[in-house]
Design an enzyme around this catalytic site. Structure first.
Site, mmCIF file in Angstrom:
data_model
loop_
_atom_site.group_PDB
_atom_site.id
_atom_site.type_symbol
_atom_site.label_atom_id
_atom_site.label_comp_id
_atom_site.label_asym_id
_atom_site.label_seq_id
_atom_site.Cartn_x
_atom_site.Cartn_y
_atom_site.Cartn_z
ATOM 1 C CB ILE A 1 -0.984 0.004 1.193
ATOM 2 C CG1 ILE A 1 -2.047 1.083 0.998
ATOM 3 C CG2 ILE A 1 -0.232 0.137 2.502
ATOM 4 C CD1 ILE A 1 -3.194 0.976 1.985
ATOM 5 C CE LYS A 2 7.130 -0.354 1.208
ATOM 6 N NZ LYS A 2 8.244 -0.707 2.104
ATOM 7 N N GLY A 3 3.409 1.902 -1.740
ATOM 8 C CA GLY A 3 3.614 2.256 -3.129
ATOM 9 C C GLY A 3 4.969 2.812 -3.487
#
Length: 247
Positions: free
Chosen positions: A126-128
């Site tokens: 999710i941090k990408g």
């Protein structure tokens, strides 16, 4: 756009380039001379060694600046250009919901002995990466990140168990073309195990050339600098294309 171009340094078309390399030569005047000789043989003439420094006792790092006579013919450049639009996360979610009416399942990991998860985590977690959230952020995607050093049989097994729509593999270790060999092995294993019902196969890493997809046996290759949004948009494009082909 012009067809023929030359490198630009101080003035248009002057052919000036800058390159760096290391030689197994102790730091000193002879090392600079060796670097200049190599640059000349590379077609850089005149060549100027603008920076050099020792790397230990027996190696020297160089930066060389000079002019080349080569001309680039843009008509002969072969690249993979993106044939699908970049979508926002909300557009990806909305389109997938309409197309599948369920979550699209993505299984990813680093195969072989590769323990470098930075790339696959940048796309999946999710941090990408580059200001974009990874695929875990997308509501209509189910992401299974297997992490590092995943064997090909284990990848195939998990993909089947999860009923994966897409499999993403990252390869950073490239010594002796390990990334090429591992990816070909992975593609062959999926063909043998699942045939035409195999999931989308996507490979990525800094040393991959997107033109290699066919020879590697995968559907898509992403190279250096790829963002999660590009991968998500490709997944939508691939699902749409498959749906249209089956209609």
């Amino acid at each position: 756009m012009k067809r023929h171009v030359r490198p630009y340094g101080d003035t248009t078309g002057d052919g000036m380039v800058q390159t760096s390399f290391t030689l197994p030569v102790p730091f000193g005047p002879k090392a600079d001379g060796a670097a200049q000789q190599l640059a000349n043989k590379m077609g850089i003439d005149p060549a100027m060694v603008v920076h050099s420094h020792a790397i230990g006792a027996d190696f020297t790092f160089f930066v060389v600046y000079g002019s080349v006579g080569h001309i680039v013919d843009l008509d002969e450049v072969r690249v993979v250009e993106r044939e699908y639009p970049l979508l926002s996360p909300s557009e990806v979610n909305t389109t997938l919901k309409k197309l599948l009416r369920r979550k699209l399942v993505v299984v990813g990991g680093c195969i072989g002995t590769d323990a470098h998860t930075v790339g696959i985590d940048a796309i999946l977690n999710i941090k990408g990466f580059a200001g974009e959230k990874g695929l875990e952020y997308y509501r209509e995607l189910k992401v299974v990140n297997l992490g590092a050093q995943v064997s090909v049989p284990e990848l195939v097994r998990r993909a089947r168990a999860e009923k994966a729509d897409a499999v993403l593999v990252s390869q950073v270790v490239t010594q002796r073309d390990a990334h090429v060999l591992n990816t070909r092995e992975m593609a062959a294993a999926f063909r043998e195990a699942m045939g035409d019902r195999r999931p989308l196969l996507i490979a990525g890493g800094p040393r991959f050339d997107p033109l290699m997809a066919g020879e590697l046996g995968v559907d898509r290759v992403f190279g250096r600098g790829t963002t999660p949004g590009e991968v998500a948009s490709y997944l939508v494009h691939a699902v749409q294309t498959k749906k249209e082909g089956a209609a």
